[in-house]
Design a protein around this motif. Structure first.
Motif, PDB file in Angstrom:
ATOM      1  N   TYR A  99      17.026  10.464   2.613  1.00 56.46           N
ATOM      2  CA  TYR A  99      16.323   9.187   2.509  1.00 56.46           C
ATOM      3  C   TYR A  99      15.829   9.000   1.085  1.00 56.46           C
ATOM      4  N   THR A 100      15.283   7.806   0.850  1.00 53.93           N
ATOM      5  CA  THR A 100      14.635   7.496  -0.417  1.00 53.93           C
ATOM      6  C   THR A 100      13.126   7.581  -0.215  1.00 53.93           C
ATOM      7  N   ILE A 101      12.430   8.165  -1.176  1.00 54.71           N
ATOM      8  CA  ILE A 101      10.992   8.330  -1.087  1.00 54.71           C
ATOM      9  C   ILE A 101      10.285   7.079  -1.598  1.00 54.71           C
ATOM     10  N   PHE A 102       9.461   6.490  -0.717  1.00 50.74           N
ATOM     11  CA  PHE A 102       8.550   5.417  -1.098  1.00 50.74           C
ATOM     12  C   PHE A 102       7.151   6.021  -1.141  1.00 50.74           C
ATOM     13  N   LEU A 103       6.529   6.000  -2.305  1.00 50.03           N
ATOM     14  CA  LEU A 103       5.216   6.616  -2.498  1.00 50.03           C
ATOM     15  C   LEU A 103       4.157   5.521  -2.588  1.00 50.03           C
ATOM     16  N   THR A 104       3.107   5.650  -1.802  1.00 52.60           N
ATOM     17  CA  THR A 104       2.052   4.637  -1.833  1.00 52.60           C
ATOM     18  C   THR A 104       1.378   4.608  -3.197  1.00 52.60           C
ATOM     19  N   THR A 105       0.842   3.448  -3.536  1.00 54.49           N
ATOM     20  CA  THR A 105       0.220   3.270  -4.852  1.00 54.49           C
ATOM     21  C   THR A 105      -1.285   3.489  -4.813  1.00 54.49           C
ATOM     22  N   SER A 106      -1.838   3.707  -3.625  1.00 55.76           N
ATOM     23  CA  SER A 106      -3.277   3.902  -3.513  1.00 55.76           C
ATOM     24  C   SER A 106      -3.556   5.184  -2.746  1.00 55.76           C
ATOM     25  N   SER A 107      -4.792   5.621  -2.829  1.00 58.71           N
ATOM     26  CA  SER A 107      -5.197   6.865  -2.167  1.00 58.71           C
ATOM     27  C   SER A 107      -5.519   6.595  -0.699  1.00 58.71           C
ATOM     28  N   PRO A 108      -5.193   7.510   0.222  1.00 61.65           N
ATOM     29  CA  PRO A 108      -4.485   8.768  -0.037  1.00 61.65           C
ATOM     30  C   PRO A 108      -2.999   8.536  -0.247  1.00 61.65           C
ATOM     31  N   GLU A 109      -2.417   9.305  -1.170  1.00 64.86           N
ATOM     32  CA  GLU A 109      -0.990   9.165  -1.415  1.00 64.86           C
ATOM     33  C   GLU A 109      -0.203   9.659  -0.201  1.00 64.86           C
ATOM     34  N   VAL A 110       0.763   8.846   0.208  1.00 67.18           N
ATOM     35  CA  VAL A 110       1.644   9.198   1.320  1.00 67.18           C
ATOM     36  C   VAL A 110       3.079   8.956   0.867  1.00 67.18           C
ATOM     37  N   ALA A 173       2.123  18.076   0.240  1.00 68.62           N
ATOM     38  CA  ALA A 173       1.262  19.179   0.668  1.00 68.62           C
ATOM     39  C   ALA A 173       0.309  18.752   1.771  1.00 68.62           C
ATOM     40  N   THR A 174      -0.122  17.493   1.730  1.00 68.86           N
ATOM     41  CA  THR A 174      -1.123  17.017   2.688  1.00 68.86           C
ATOM     42  C   THR A 174      -0.499  16.550   3.994  1.00 68.86           C
ATOM     43  N   PHE A 175       0.586  15.761   3.900  1.00 70.54           N
ATOM     44  CA  PHE A 175       1.160  15.138   5.092  1.00 70.54           C
ATOM     45  C   PHE A 175       2.617  15.491   5.354  1.00 70.54           C
ATOM     46  N   GLY A 176       3.271  16.146   4.385  1.00 71.29           N
ATOM     47  CA  GLY A 176       4.715  16.255   4.461  1.00 71.29           C
ATOM     48  C   GLY A 176       5.330  14.902   4.123  1.00 71.29           C
ATOM     49  N   ILE A 177       6.640  14.760   4.287  1.00 65.23           N
ATOM     50  CA  ILE A 177       7.296  13.468   4.100  1.00 65.23           C
ATOM     51  C   ILE A 177       7.285  12.753   5.446  1.00 65.23           C
ATOM     52  N   VAL A 178       6.692  11.587   5.486  1.00 65.04           N
ATOM     53  CA  VAL A 178       6.512  10.834   6.726  1.00 65.04           C
ATOM     54  C   VAL A 178       7.795  10.061   7.030  1.00 65.04           C
ATOM     55  N   THR A 179       8.350  10.242   8.223  1.00 67.85           N
ATOM     56  CA  THR A 179       9.646   9.640   8.553  1.00 67.85           C
ATOM     57  C   THR A 179       9.590   8.761   9.808  1.00 67.85           C
ATOM     58  N   SER A 180       8.388   8.418  10.270  1.00 67.74           N
ATOM     59  CA  SER A 180       8.274   7.503  11.399  1.00 67.74           C
ATOM     60  C   SER A 180       6.965   6.738  11.277  1.00 67.74           C
ATOM     61  N   LEU A 181       6.940   5.562  11.893  1.00 66.93           N
ATOM     62  CA  LEU A 181       5.754   4.709  11.915  1.00 66.93           C
ATOM     63  C   LEU A 181       5.412   4.401  13.374  1.00 66.93           C
ATOM     64  N   PRO A 182       4.121   4.182  13.691  1.00 66.24           N
ATOM     65  CA  PRO A 182       2.982   4.133  12.774  1.00 66.24           C
ATOM     66  C   PRO A 182       2.533   5.519  12.331  1.00 66.24           C
ATOM     67  N   PHE A 183       1.846   5.549  11.190  1.00 66.57           N
ATOM     68  CA  PHE A 183       1.313   6.798  10.665  1.00 66.57           C
ATOM     69  C   PHE A 183      -0.111   6.549  10.213  1.00 66.57           C
ATOM     70  N   ASP A 184      -1.017   7.412  10.629  1.00 70.94           N
ATOM     71  CA  ASP A 184      -2.430   7.285  10.281  1.00 70.94           C
ATOM     72  C   ASP A 184      -2.838   8.477   9.422  1.00 70.94           C
ATOM     73  N   PRO A 185      -3.046   8.264   8.116  1.00 71.05           N
ATOM     74  CA  PRO A 185      -3.405   9.385   7.235  1.00 71.05           C
ATOM     75  C   PRO A 185      -4.705  10.068   7.614  1.00 71.05           C
ATOM     76  N   SER A 186      -5.567   9.379   8.379  1.00 68.11           N
ATOM     77  CA  SER A 186      -6.859   9.979   8.734  1.00 68.11           C
ATOM     78  C   SER A 186      -6.786  10.801  10.013  1.00 68.11           C
ATOM     79  N   SER A 187      -5.615  10.820  10.653  1.00 67.75           N
ATOM     80  CA  SER A 187      -5.496  11.517  11.936  1.00 67.75           C
ATOM     81  C   SER A 187      -5.108  12.969  11.739  1.00 67.75           C
ATOM     82  N   GLU A 188      -4.744  13.597  12.858  1.00 71.72           N
ATOM     83  CA  GLU A 188      -4.387  15.018  12.837  1.00 71.72           C
ATOM     84  C   GLU A 188      -3.026  15.256  12.206  1.00 71.72           C
ATOM     85  N   ASN A 189      -2.405  14.213  11.639  1.00 70.87           N
ATOM     86  CA  ASN A 189      -1.096  14.387  11.019  1.00 70.87           C
ATOM     87  C   ASN A 189      -1.161  15.245   9.758  1.00 70.87           C
ATOM     88  N   GLN A 190      -2.352  15.423   9.226  1.00 69.55           N
ATOM     89  CA  GLN A 190      -2.469  16.195   8.005  1.00 69.55           C
ATOM     90  C   GLN A 190      -2.027  17.641   8.236  1.00 69.55           C
TER      91      GLN A 190
END
Length: 293
Positions: A99-110, A173-190
């Motif tokens: 896949y191609t990596i799309f990196l968020t522009t704001s914190s937290p980086e995903v 390091a924090t979330f891995g590469i996220v490959t499905s939606l929805p994704f909540d950075p504040s959840s136990e996905n870390q």
């Protein structure tokens, strides 16, 4: 990085149909009644309707309820999942095999792993990173973009590229590469603190860059402090082992702490006895046991 052809065809059966339905509801464009007609329109006109979708995403509910194009329940569930869209600016950061990596522009980086539709994102954007504006959609337990990407004419110097690389590494390091939606950075996905620590200690560059994060983690719990010393002992054992072999040592056991050999023994039992005798009790768990063969 491309969706399979059948999946791409499915996407382009569903998404334009949704936009045609929206257009009929909102009367944005005239004389458009079928997805085929819609797809023949200039991109700018299609984008008008597409932009309206994200202003009124609840239209999906009525589309699913009325089912004007007679889709199957499976197909309607795919459309329903698009309510979990992710819209914003992203750094189209790196093309990987999957896949191609799309990196968020704001914190937290995903870091999102995004599949191309019918044209490879690598072909569209061969030189990365690129700052883009777009929408990511869930699609059959994967992530795609909705077919519309706006790229900014911005070039990135070495400093920004290093910053983005650090952000990408931090996101992995924090979330891995996220490959499905929805994704909540504040959840136990870390990822666990243990996984983060291993990533921070992975190489010399990481150890220097994340020194504050490492310190914070090892102060967080006794178990993480033990893990830190064990990982660092393993790292230091490679160098110490070479030195010991060079001066003639072999088939012996050594205890390593803070980069130093603090104990040794002919057998593992000998080493354990010497650690118990020499190393303060509070530090004995930190000693890395190394067998020089």
């Amino acid at each position: 990085m491309l969706l399979p052809e059948d999946d791409a065809q499915l996407f382009f059966n569903l998404f334009p149909a949704l936009l045609v339905y929206l257009n009929n509801q909102k009367k944005i464009l005239e004389d458009v009644s079928t997805p085929e007609e819609f797809m023949q329109l200039p991109t700018e006109q299609r984008a008008q309707v597409r932009n309206e979708l994200y202003e009124d995403i609840q239209v999906i509910d009525s589309f699913v309820r009325e089912n004007p194009f007679h889709f199957s329940s499976y197909e309607l569930e795919i459309v329903r999942s698009w309510k979990h869209y992710l819209k914003g600016e992203f750094y189209l950061f790196r093309h990987l095999k999957k896949y191609t990596i799309f990196l968020t522009t704001s914190s937290p980086e995903v870091a999102y792993g995004v599949l191309s539709l019918t044209e490879s994102l690598k072909d569209m954007f061969p030189y990365v990173p690129v700052l883009v504006q777009g929408v990511l959609l869930p699609f059959k337990n994967q992530i795609v973009y909705d077919g519309y990407l706006g790229a900014y004419s911005i070039s990135f110097g070495g400093g920004i590229r290093r910053m983005l690389n650090n952000s990408y590494n931090e996101a992995k390091a924090t979330f891995g590469i996220v490959t499905s939606l929805p994704f909540d950075p504040s959840s136990e996905n870390q990822k666990s603190d243990e996984d983060k620590l291993k990533f921070y200690l992975k190489n010399e560059r990481n150890r220097q860059y994340y020194c504050d994060e490492i310190e914070e983690l090892i102060e967080k719990s006794h178990d993480l402090a033990v893990s830190y010393h064990q990982e660092m002992g393993k790292i230091n054992a490679r160098t110490l082992g070479k030195r010991l072999r060079r001066i003639g040592f072999h088939n012996a056991w050594f205890g390593i702490l803070q980069g130093m050999t603090v104990c040794s023994g002919k057998t593992k039992d000998d080493l354990e006895q010497n650690i118990s005798s020499v190393v303060p009790k509070a530090l004995q768990e930190y000693v890395y046991r190394y067998h020089l063969k």
